[in-house]
Design an enzyme around this catalytic site. Structure first.
Site, PDB file in Angstrom:
ATOM      1  N   LYS A  20      45.128  25.631  -7.146  1.00  0.00           N
ATOM      2  CA  LYS A  20      45.853  24.702  -8.046  1.00  0.00           C
ATOM      3  C   LYS A  20      45.030  24.338  -7.984  1.00  0.00           C
ATOM      4  CE  LYS A  20      48.723  20.942  -7.635  1.00  0.00           C
ATOM      5  NZ  LYS A  20      49.254  20.586  -8.846  1.00  0.00           N
ATOM      6  N   LYS A 110      62.862  31.831 -14.593  1.00  0.00           N
ATOM      7  CA  LYS A 110      63.182  32.645 -13.026  1.00  0.00           C
ATOM      8  C   LYS A 110      62.788  33.370 -13.075  1.00  0.00           C
ATOM      9  CE  LYS A 110      63.075  28.295 -12.042  1.00  0.00           C
ATOM     10  NZ  LYS A 110      64.065  27.466 -11.210  1.00  0.00           N
ATOM     11  N   SER A 425      60.900  12.335 -15.268  1.00  0.00           N
ATOM     12  CA  SER A 425      59.472  11.622 -15.114  1.00  0.00           C
ATOM     13  C   SER A 425      58.642  11.290 -15.895  1.00  0.00           C
ATOM     14  CB  SER A 425      59.083  12.191 -14.325  1.00  0.00           C
ATOM     15  OG  SER A 425      58.934  13.380 -14.492  1.00  0.00           O
ATOM     16  N   ARG A 507      51.324  24.493 -10.599  1.00  0.00           N
ATOM     17  CA  ARG A 507      52.859  23.778  -9.977  1.00  0.00           C
ATOM     18  C   ARG A 507      52.821  24.533  -8.678  1.00  0.00           C
ATOM     19  NH1 ARG A 507      54.996  18.985  -8.469  1.00  0.00           N
ATOM     20  NH2 ARG A 507      57.385  19.661  -9.231  1.00  0.00           N
ATOM     21  N   GLU A 597      70.012  29.800 -11.466  1.00  0.00           N
ATOM     22  CA  GLU A 597      69.583  30.754 -10.794  1.00  0.00           C
ATOM     23  C   GLU A 597      69.626  30.694  -9.224  1.00  0.00           C
ATOM     24  OE1 GLU A 597      66.365  28.246  -7.932  1.00  0.00           O
ATOM     25  OE2 GLU A 597      65.942  27.726  -9.927  1.00  0.00           O
ATOM     26  N   HIS A 633      70.487  17.440 -16.565  1.00  0.00           N
ATOM     27  CA  HIS A 633      69.371  17.968 -17.268  1.00  0.00           C
ATOM     28  C   HIS A 633      69.333  20.096 -16.799  1.00  0.00           C
ATOM     29  CE1 HIS A 633      65.445  19.506 -18.735  1.00  0.00           C
ATOM     30  NE2 HIS A 633      65.133  19.791 -17.589  1.00  0.00           N
ATOM     31  N   HIS A 686      54.944  21.572 -20.669  1.00  0.00           N
ATOM     32  CA  HIS A 686      54.744  22.576 -19.711  1.00  0.00           C
ATOM     33  C   HIS A 686      53.252  22.466 -20.356  1.00  0.00           C
ATOM     34  CE1 HIS A 686      58.551  22.969 -18.092  1.00  0.00           C
ATOM     35  NE2 HIS A 686      57.513  22.604 -16.900  1.00  0.00           N
TER      36      HIS A 686
END
Length: 748
Positions: A20, A110, A425, A507, A597, A633, A686
């Site tokens: 990462k 996913k 966020s 991530r 998911e 969401h 993203h």
């Protein structure tokens, strides 16, 4: 016959997230390409050596990735959309992953029912794939230097790859498969020439409900690949084979791996037997959870399998990419809990323990130690009678809001057409992260830490007002992760220091561990909401994570049902929603991106899951007074087949990811006649690319063509924590400008 051991893949990011850090340094211009690639190779080689030292007989290689394995195989097979063709190799790789100016990235969704996101390959109509396996073959050769004949390359099946790709539905899968199979045969031929003695072909699509329609494609694939003469071990995982067990076990392969931690594969083997000419890969060590095995149960199952399939291999149920590296690093957890944890390195030990026992080695001391560890944990973690009784007392009314959606709308906050907001966020800058580090080290008092967080909240509110957003958020500067933050404030959760797993690309997340009954000792978000709301006349959203997402993005308990765990979390959130309402919140967002998911991979099991999963959301939110607008969401999932269940959540507004799906998500909710309000995620957070006002106007116009104006909200497609302020501010300004332009058109 000696029982061997095998792995299907290993933890990826490094014990301290080395990959990462290298990726993000590279993207920001602080790391050279050679250093980045060397870091990835070093972590991969360390994983090989760890498995070798643990005594694993057949070690999966080639499963490491620079960003995503779906992207890797698409590029190796030449499945590169035209919009990326003019770029050089590494630039193209990251453009496909993250986008580039004027070039949208591949869609991301996913990986089956896990919390890992993969990039969806695009198969264009005029497909003309050309293979380039050099990177894969170089990795295999490097592994042979370390592992010799234990190296077992991992190859993603062409059937799974095509099934998970975005393809023209008018083109028969067999036709696309016919163009890929010669390339796969070429790869197997090259692996055979390198001296590889066996290859793993991973075909998880075979455990889904669509497998029955793939028999011809699967049969053709393995017949052609088997003709190369390199033994194939077919790996399936995440569920059982179900109705396709009969013909899958007759495929011309040397071995088949089955997952014995999920589904009913044990019953299938007992009822239908297993071919004598094949090796059975027994996935008995759970590759997706962090609990140590119960030795009595594991050994009993193994012996039962051995009586049916003597040629047996012991292995994890899936790749170990879904668990952290090493539980030995978690020295701050309580000893009784630490004693029953098993991360990737410990799971290797469990695999070899089971095999040694089956091979007649004396493992009695190890068995006794494991049993004692479980007894100590059970004494440390008794049931909570208050939580248990609360579940027993639930009634139908606890799951229903006091007014229906249509009747409560007029009582809720009134906003202009196309109201603008964000998902929650804002950027988690190094300064914000350093605040948390200093606080945890004791360098900041609680009062000083809260004052610093409040200053960031104030700045965030000011920025949003200057941009002109209609509904604001406090920015979530106190939160490391949307699940971890809540778990840290709930009883029944534990947290690691180094329990990182990859979610996508660079991530990483540290999933909480649910080890006991869940309850809320005190309010979790009310203080920060109050600070933010005191700074503006505009409505500020209370921000929560919903029960199924907290459950699915944690490592759950194994001793009670997922339903009961979800309801325990929902009751804790219900208390928080009541407190936010009492504090003056007009809008409360309860994010549930993981609802879909969690769907079982067999369609026939969906109804049961959706029943309790939706009920958990309703249990949490039904406490809200009619005048409180409940938002939720969801991102990176396909809605069309469960839209009625999503509507049954009874959220007033749902915000969706739509930017990478080419408006398919929007079209799905439109076609289903979804009646509640929708925040149409109009740009991809993203990607570092800043959308232009013109692009956003076009995206908004698509929304207006699909839905009545009164249903539409305007927002990015997800939270902004991973972006930089210099990307966020201009993007949001363009979003507001696009909205204002359309409002002017509406008013004319």
């Amino acid at each position: 016959m000696t029982t061997e051991t095998m792995t299907l893949g290993y933890a990826r990011m490094g014990k301290h997230r080395e990959i990462k850090k290298a990726l993000e340094a590279f993207w920001h211009g602080g790391l050279e390409t050679d250093t980045l690639l060397a870091t990835v190779q070093e972590i991969e080689a360390h994983g090989w050596k760890t498995q070798l030292d643990a005594g694993i007989d057949r070690i999966a290689v080639g499963d490491q990735t620079l960003y995503d394995q779906g992207l890797d195989w698409a590029i190796r097979l030449g499945l590169i959309p035209d919009r990326f063709q003019g770029l050089n190799s590494l630039d193209r790789y990251f453009a496909m992953a993250r986008g580039k100016d004027g070039i949208p990235a591949l869609e991301m969704t996913k990986w089956f029912d896990t919390n890992y996101h993969y990039l969806v390959p695009e198969i264009e109509v005029a497909i003309a794939p050309q293979a380039d396996f050099r990177d894969f073959l170089e990795t295999v050769q490097q592994s042979q230097a370390v592992l010799a004949d234990r190296a077992t390359p991992v190859v993603l099946s062409p059937v799974t790859l095509l099934s998970l790709s975005r393809r023209d539905s008018s083109v028969d899968l067999i036709k696309d498969l016919a163009q890929l199979l010669p390339l796969y045969r070429e790869l197997l031929t090259q692996l055979k020439a390198l001296g590889i003695t066996e290859v793993q072909i991973h075909d998880p699509i075979l455990v889904t409900s669509s497998a029955s329609s793939l028999q011809a494609a699967v049969t053709q694939t393995y017949q052609q690949l088997a003709a190369v003469g390199l033994p194939i071990h077919l790996a399936t995982y995440f569920d059982d084979l179900g109705d396709v067990y009969g013909w899958v076990t007759q495929l011309p392969v040397a071995g088949i791996s089955l997952d014995f931690t999920r589904g009913n594969n044990l019953e299938l083997v007992k009822n239908h037997g297993f071919p004598e000419d094949k090796t059975l890969g027994a996935g008995l060590v759970d590759g997706r959870n962090i609990w140590k095995i119960r030795p009595d149960h594991g050994l009993a199952t193994l012996k039962e399998l051995q009586s049916i399939a003597p040629d047996l291999r012991v292995q994890p149920s899936a790749s170990l990419q879904f668990v952290p590296h090493d539980a030995a690093l978690e020295t701050q957890l309580p000893a009784p809990l630490r004693g029953v944890l098993s991360f990737a390195e410990q799971k290797l030990g469990e695999v070899t323990f089971l095999a040694r026992t089956l091979n007649g080695k004396d493992t009695t001391p190890q068995q006794a130690q494991m049993q004692q560890q479980w007894r100590a944990f059970e004494q440390f973690n008794p049931p909570n009678p208050v939580v248990q009784n609360a579940l027993k007392k639930l009634t139908v009314q606890d799951f229903q809001r006091s007014l229906s959606h249509s009747l409560r709308l007029d009582q809720q906050v009134q906003l202009p057409p196309l109201p603008t907001t964000t998902i929650g966020s804002f950027p988690q800058t190094p300064e914000v992260r350093q605040l948390r580090v200093r606080y945890k080290k004791g360098e900041l008092s609680p009062a000083d830490y809260q004052a610093a967080i409040d200053a960031h909240i104030a700045d965030c509110i000011k920025v949003q007002e200057e941009i002109g957003l209609d509904v604001l958020v406090h920015g979530e500067f106190e939160r490391t992760d949307m699940v971890e933050y809540f778990g840290q404030q709930l009883d029944g959760f534990a947290f690691t220091k180094n329990g990182w797993v990859q979610s996508y690309g660079s991530r990483c997340v540290r999933p909480p561990i649910i080890y006991g009954d869940v309850s809320r000792p005190q309010p979790m978000t009310v203080r920060e909401f109050g600070v933010a709301q005191s700074l503006t006349q505009k409505p500020v959203k209370g921000m929560l994570t919903a029960p199924i997402t907290i459950l699915n993005w944690s490592f759950p308990r194994a001793d009670i049902s997922r339903r009961d765990q979800a309801f325990q979390i929902a009751l804790a959130l219900r208390q928080e929603i009541a407190d936010l309402g009492a504090a003056g919140a007009q809008i409360i967002q309860v994010d549930e991106p993981a609802l879909r998911e969690g769907l079982p991979l067999k369609v026939q099991r969906w109804s049961e899951y959706l029943s309790w999963a939706v009920d958990a959301f309703r249990l949490a939110t039904a406490i809200a007074q009619p005048q409180i607008q409940i938002h939720t969401h969801m991102c990176y999932c396909e809605f069309g087949d469960i839209i009625k269940d999503i509507e049954r959540l009874d959220a007033d507004v749902i915000s969706i990811e739509n930017s990478r799906s080419n408006n398919r998500t929007l079209q799905e909710v439109t076609a289903a006649g979804y009646a509640h309000q929708i925040g149409n995620g109009i740009y991809d957070i993203h990607s570092p690319v800043i959308p232009t006002t013109e692009q956003l106007v076009q995206q908004l116009q698509v929304g207006m063509q699909n839905l009545p104006l009164k249903q539409l909200w305007v927002n990015p497609d997800c939270g902004l924590k991973t972006r930089r302020w210099e990307e966020v501010v201009p993007a949001l300004k363009n979003m507001v400008a696009a909205t204002k332009a359309l409002r002017e058109d509406i008013s004319v």
